[in-house]
Design a protein around this motif. Structure first.
Motif, PDB file in Angstrom:
ATOM      1  N   SER A 177       0.916 -52.049   1.625  1.00 28.76           N
ATOM      2  CA  SER A 177       1.064 -51.395   0.324  1.00 28.76           C
ATOM      3  C   SER A 177      -0.246 -50.830  -0.228  1.00 28.76           C
ATOM      4  CB  SER A 177       1.656 -52.382  -0.691  1.00 28.76           C
ATOM      5  OG  SER A 177       0.779 -53.478  -0.892  1.00 28.76           O
ATOM      6  N   LEU A 178      -1.362 -51.088   0.420  1.00 32.37           N
ATOM      7  CA  LEU A 178      -2.624 -50.504  -0.042  1.00 32.37           C
ATOM      8  C   LEU A 178      -3.507 -50.162   1.143  1.00 32.37           C
ATOM      9  CD1 LEU A 178      -5.210 -53.077  -1.367  1.00 32.37           C
ATOM     10  CD2 LEU A 178      -3.144 -53.823  -0.235  1.00 32.37           C
ATOM     11  N   LYS A 179      -4.370 -49.187   0.940  1.00 32.11           N
ATOM     12  CA  LYS A 179      -5.291 -48.734   1.972  1.00 32.11           C
ATOM     13  C   LYS A 179      -6.712 -48.728   1.424  1.00 32.11           C
ATOM     14  CE  LYS A 179      -1.894 -45.703   4.239  1.00 32.11           C
ATOM     15  NZ  LYS A 179      -1.591 -44.297   4.630  1.00 32.11           N
ATOM     16  N   GLU A 180      -7.670 -48.804   2.345  1.00 31.80           N
ATOM     17  CA  GLU A 180      -9.069 -48.803   1.935  1.00 31.80           C
ATOM     18  C   GLU A 180      -9.921 -48.289   3.089  1.00 31.80           C
ATOM     19  OE1 GLU A 180     -12.267 -51.943  -0.083  1.00 31.80           O
ATOM     20  OE2 GLU A 180     -10.639 -52.699   1.176  1.00 31.80           O
ATOM     21  N   GLU A 181     -10.977 -47.580   2.764  1.00 31.59           N
ATOM     22  CA  GLU A 181     -11.949 -47.169   3.767  1.00 31.59           C
ATOM     23  C   GLU A 181     -12.790 -48.395   4.138  1.00 31.59           C
ATOM     24  OE1 GLU A 181     -13.089 -43.974   5.033  1.00 31.59           O
ATOM     25  OE2 GLU A 181     -11.130 -43.165   4.437  1.00 31.59           O
ATOM     26  N   ILE A 182     -12.733 -48.793   5.394  1.00 30.70           N
ATOM     27  CA  ILE A 182     -13.508 -49.956   5.829  1.00 30.70           C
ATOM     28  C   ILE A 182     -14.318 -49.602   7.069  1.00 30.70           C
ATOM     29  CG2 ILE A 182     -11.739 -51.505   4.913  1.00 30.70           C
ATOM     30  CD1 ILE A 182     -11.009 -52.218   7.809  1.00 30.70           C
ATOM     31  N   TYR A 183     -15.345 -50.399   7.329  1.00 29.13           N
ATOM     32  CA  TYR A 183     -16.215 -50.152   8.485  1.00 29.13           C
ATOM     33  C   TYR A 183     -15.441 -50.315   9.783  1.00 29.13           C
ATOM     34  CZ  TYR A 183     -20.152 -50.399   5.251  1.00 29.13           C
ATOM     35  OH  TYR A 183     -21.024 -50.158   4.224  1.00 29.13           O
ATOM     36  N   ASP A 184     -15.728 -49.438  10.725  1.00 27.22           N
ATOM     37  CA  ASP A 184     -15.086 -49.519  12.039  1.00 27.22           C
ATOM     38  C   ASP A 184     -15.664 -50.636  12.884  1.00 27.22           C
ATOM     39  OD1 ASP A 184     -13.458 -47.320  11.494  1.00 27.22           O
ATOM     40  OD2 ASP A 184     -14.959 -45.900  12.230  1.00 27.22           O
ATOM     41  N   ASP A 185     -16.965 -50.900  12.740  1.00 25.63           N
ATOM     42  CA  ASP A 185     -17.642 -51.888  13.581  1.00 25.63           C
ATOM     43  C   ASP A 185     -17.338 -53.314  13.103  1.00 25.63           C
ATOM     44  OD1 ASP A 185     -18.797 -49.849  15.040  1.00 25.63           O
ATOM     45  OD2 ASP A 185     -20.626 -49.817  13.832  1.00 25.63           O
ATOM     46  N   TYR A 186     -17.658 -54.233  13.963  1.00 23.95           N
ATOM     47  CA  TYR A 186     -17.556 -55.655  13.618  1.00 23.95           C
ATOM     48  C   TYR A 186     -18.525 -55.975  12.487  1.00 23.95           C
ATOM     49  CZ  TYR A 186     -17.911 -60.760  14.177  1.00 23.95           C
ATOM     50  OH  TYR A 186     -17.921 -62.114  13.962  1.00 23.95           O
ATOM     51  N   TYR A 187     -18.059 -56.755  11.521  1.00 28.40           N
ATOM     52  CA  TYR A 187     -18.933 -57.248  10.457  1.00 28.40           C
ATOM     53  C   TYR A 187     -18.314 -58.505   9.874  1.00 28.40           C
ATOM     54  CZ  TYR A 187     -15.561 -55.218   7.153  1.00 28.40           C
ATOM     55  OH  TYR A 187     -14.419 -54.917   6.468  1.00 28.40           O
ATOM     56  N   THR A 188     -19.104 -59.262   9.129  1.00 31.55           N
ATOM     57  CA  THR A 188     -18.578 -60.451   8.459  1.00 31.55           C
ATOM     58  C   THR A 188     -18.887 -60.385   6.973  1.00 31.55           C
ATOM     59  OG1 THR A 188     -20.597 -61.761   8.845  1.00 31.55           O
ATOM     60  CG2 THR A 188     -18.851 -61.888  10.516  1.00 31.55           C
ATOM     61  N   THR A 189     -18.105 -61.091   6.211  1.00 31.07           N
ATOM     62  CA  THR A 189     -18.269 -61.212   4.759  1.00 31.07           C
ATOM     63  C   THR A 189     -18.506 -62.677   4.437  1.00 31.07           C
ATOM     64  OG1 THR A 189     -16.791 -59.334   4.425  1.00 31.07           O
ATOM     65  CG2 THR A 189     -17.153 -60.782   2.532  1.00 31.07           C
ATOM     66  N   GLU A 190     -19.301 -62.942   3.442  1.00 31.98           N
ATOM     67  CA  GLU A 190     -19.684 -64.308   3.120  1.00 31.98           C
ATOM     68  C   GLU A 190     -18.488 -65.134   2.652  1.00 31.98           C
ATOM     69  OE1 GLU A 190     -22.827 -66.825   0.302  1.00 31.98           O
ATOM     70  OE2 GLU A 190     -22.800 -64.625   0.238  1.00 31.98           O
ATOM     71  N   ILE A 191     -18.269 -66.248   3.302  1.00 36.96           N
ATOM     72  CA  ILE A 191     -17.244 -67.202   2.872  1.00 36.96           C
ATOM     73  C   ILE A 191     -17.819 -68.034   1.719  1.00 36.96           C
ATOM     74  CG2 ILE A 191     -16.000 -69.300   3.547  1.00 36.96           C
ATOM     75  CD1 ILE A 191     -15.593 -68.093   6.283  1.00 36.96           C
ATOM     76  N   GLY A 192     -17.023 -68.192   0.663  1.00 34.60           N
ATOM     77  CA  GLY A 192     -17.474 -68.985  -0.476  1.00 34.60           C
ATOM     78  C   GLY A 192     -18.116 -68.167  -1.585  1.00 34.60           C
ATOM     79  N   LYS A 193     -18.003 -66.846  -1.509  1.00 33.40           N
ATOM     80  CA  LYS A 193     -18.611 -65.975  -2.518  1.00 33.40           C
ATOM     81  C   LYS A 193     -17.539 -65.085  -3.135  1.00 33.40           C
ATOM     82  CE  LYS A 193     -22.022 -64.169  -4.844  1.00 33.40           C
ATOM     83  NZ  LYS A 193     -22.692 -64.957  -5.891  1.00 33.40           N
TER      84      LYS A 193
END
Length: 667
Positions: free
Chosen positions: A523-539
């Motif tokens: 139901s929603l779309k977003e421009e996101i990076y194609d490459d592998y990346y991580t986001t901080e857990i706990g933030k």
């Protein structure tokens, strides 16, 4: 030991040398002498509880001698002989019994509720059956690595009534895992006799139903145990497949000492005492001219001295001084996340379901030891098509369709982790996790805290309402686990966060429950990076900034709040998307509340016992003097989720959110 003058067990010594036969005697004598001492210490109050394996030593000792030392054994609470035959130092074993720091659980668990991969032993929990699924995972690891190793796991006849038994044997048969399911049929489950536990004649009859080989042996005949397990293990190392081994024996003492044996029929213990595995083997060796009374006295004296030395060392150790910081720190394996940035700035528009798939696929590429398991995730690609195309890229060994058995598969994920691999287990719907609940809250969550073994398992949970799926496919289940220490819980609201947080969850060597809202999948779309990346857990993420009110939410609630703020631009609000529920980023929340003075907590889950209650409490404790109004909470109705679309709309929290928000602003 009671005196027997006539042997009641026949032995075949043809595969054993004289020295091996004598060594086997010392091995089976050791747990018997330890138990004699433990029963004394129990009466003296120096240990708190004892589960007796008296009369069953041949099974524990024999199976362990038959297995290779680097093969994993998963014992139960009557398998002292496994631990002694693997040569665990007695001072550590006794420290474990006494709750000392040098025991294997630092005083956090008792008796044989521990494991140690230094000795390739994986300990049990009181629920018994979950061990079997873990054994499947360890055996699966051996299979995938082509190690040609067998795994042996124990069950009692009582424990074999559990659903975990059926699930684990079925999975092992379907996947042809080199697992030896060893059933100690001692005829009693606590005080319940076998004829009240099951109706079939013998456990080996079950082998036909599971499509596996099954064999029954005299569990009190130690040479028969050794020979049988050696033959089975050698066979399944070369041609991997599971094996059901039924060992006939008897529990001479109570389930545990406090329960006694008054429920036993008159004379049954006397009859089984004639088949005492230690005394009969001793008589046999005497007949063979390999053992004398002098040798017996010598061996007993040496073992008793070793026992006493171990007790002296353990007894001299001071009582544990509680350290709260260490207790909390040991919940998780240490992991200092370093956020991985994408190698390029290239982006593509993706739905949340695509982002999850992207993060999972790139994690599979990054971690060749990662195995995915779930119902219909193979060729079909999963019911939400998250793993579509994965079989073609990674193969069926790593993308595994499973039978409908959540408990065994979560257990198998833990077994893979124990064997040094990574596992992702998909719940087809988060609602279905109830039948795997025990593995999560009692095994994944507690394992590192109990004996230092981490659980490198991610459980993906398609969750939530808004799609008119009714009360068994729409529940918000995150609060069930939020209460359990030792779990990390992640709940993204946007595609970009979904990809980065899933990659981070898989990187993390600890158990992570990863919630994905079904309504948001497409139901929603977003421009996101194609490459592998991580986001901080706990933030947490602050999505909007304002001065009048703080809105704290997660998941679909984020989009409800965004819609409300877009519809009324006069509202000046800090909008906080928690993203991670455990650990909670209360620092970001508290900082915002101190600025705005008003706060409303919104979530899709029902109100009573929801995560919002904990957030409200922490806000009140930290920000009371900063508050200009009572903290408000908006949640869904305290009913199950209805199927009808209008009823569901009435159920959900967003039907009331704007009203309560404006009441708060006007306070």
């Amino acid at each position: 030991m009671e005196t027997l003058t006539q042997r009641h067990i026949d032995y075949d010594r043809s595969k054993f040398s004289d020295s091996e036969l004598v060594d086997i005697y010392k091995r089976i004598l050791k747990p018997r002498l330890i138990e004699e001492k433990m029963l004394i210490l129990l009466r003296q109050g120096k240990i708190s509880k004892w589960f007796s394996g008296w009369g069953q030593e041949a099974i524990s000792v024999g199976t362990t001698l038959a297995m290779e030392k680097d093969e994993v054994i998963l014992p139960m609470h009557r398998n002292l002989g496994v631990f002694t035959t693997r040569d665990i130092p007695l001072e550590r074993l006794f420290a474990q019994f006494q709750g000392k720091m040098t025991g294997f659980t630092k005083g956090r668990d008792r008796s044989f509720h521990f494991g140690t991969m230094d000795y390739n032993i994986v300990g049990m929990i009181s629920h018994l059956g979950p061990q079997l699924g873990i054994a499947d995972g360890i055996a699966l690891s051996s299979l995938l690595k082509n190690e040609k190793k067998a795994t042996l796991v124990f069950s009692g006849d009582g424990g074999a009534s559990e659903g975990d038994f059926h699930e684990a044997l079925n999975v092992a048969a379907v996947w042809q895992l080199p697992t030896i399911f060893t059933i100690e049929n001692n005829e009693w489950g606590l005080s319940t006799p076998s004829n009240e536990q099951f109706r079939f004649k013998q456990f080996i009859d079950k082998g036909i139903g599971y499509g596996m080989d099954a064999y029954q042996i005299d569990g009190n005949n130690i040479l028969e145990v050794i020979t049988s397990v050696q033959q089975i293990a050698e066979s399944i190392r070369e041609r991997p497949r599971p094996f059901l081994l039924e060992c006939l024996t008897f529990r001479m003492r109570g389930h545990e000492e406090a329960s006694g044996t008054k429920y036993y029929p008159e004379g049954i213990q006397d009859e089984w005492n004639k088949k005492d595995p230690v005394v009969n083997y001793e008589l046999f060796l005497k007949e063979e001219g390999l053992l004398t009374d002098e040798m017996i006295a010598k061996f007993s004296k040496e073992i008793k001295a070793e026992i006493q030395n171990g007790l002296d060392v353990a007894g001299a150790e001071p009582k544990i001084v509680p350290d709260t910081e260490i207790e909390i720190k040991d919940l998780f394996k240490e992991h200092n996340q370093v956020v991985v940035a994408p190698e390029s700035q290239n982006k593509s528009e993706k739905r949340l379901v695509d982002a999850v798939s992207d993060g999972l696929r790139q994690s599979m590429e990054r971690y060749p030891e990662l195995v995915l398991m779930g119902q219909d995730i193979g060729d079909y690609g999963g019911v939400f098509k998250v793993t579509e195309g994965f079989v073609e890229q990674f193969g069926k060994d790593r993308v595994r369709n499973t039978p409908l058995c959540e408990s065994a598969i979560i257990g198998a994920g833990l077994g893979l982790s124990i064997a040094g691999m990574k596992a992702m287990v998909e719940m087809q719907f988060s609602d279905f996790v109830t039948v795997g609940f025990n593995q999560i809250v009692n095994n994944l969550a507690k394992l590192h805290w109990r004996w230092g073994q981490n659980a490198d398992v991610v459980v993906r949970m398609p969750t939530g309402a808004g799609v008119a799926a009714g009360p068994f496919h729409s529940q918000s289940t995150e609060a069930w686990f939020f209460h359990t220490p030792g779990l990390k819980i992640v709940y993204p609201a946007f595609p970009g966060d979904a990809k980065g947080l899933l990659a981070a969850a898989i990187e993390d060597p600890n158990p992570v429950l990863f919630f994905e809202h079904k309504f948001l999948y497409r139901s929603l779309k977003e421009e996101i990076y194609d490459d592998y990346y991580t986001t901080e857990i706990g933030k947490a993420a602050v999505l909007k900034e304002g001065n009048d009110v703080t809105i704290v939410t997660y998941g679909l609630g984020v989009h409800w709040a965004l819609e409300t703020l877009e519809n009324d631009t006069s509202i000046s609000a800090d909008l906080i998307d928690l993203r991670t529920l455990a650990p909670l980023d209360m620092e970001t929340v508290i900082e915002s509340v101190k600025k705005t003075g008003k706060v409303i907590v919104l979530h899709e889950d029902v109100e009573i016992g929801g995560i919002g209650a904990e957030i409200v409490t922490q806000i009140n404790e930290a920000c009371f003097e900063y508050l200009d109004a009572p903290v408000r909470r908006v949640a869904s109705l305290n009913t199950p989720i209805p199927f009808d679309a209008d009823l569901e709309k009435n159920f959900l929290a967003n039907a009331r959110f704007e009203t309560v928000l404006k009441e708060l602003l006007a306070y």
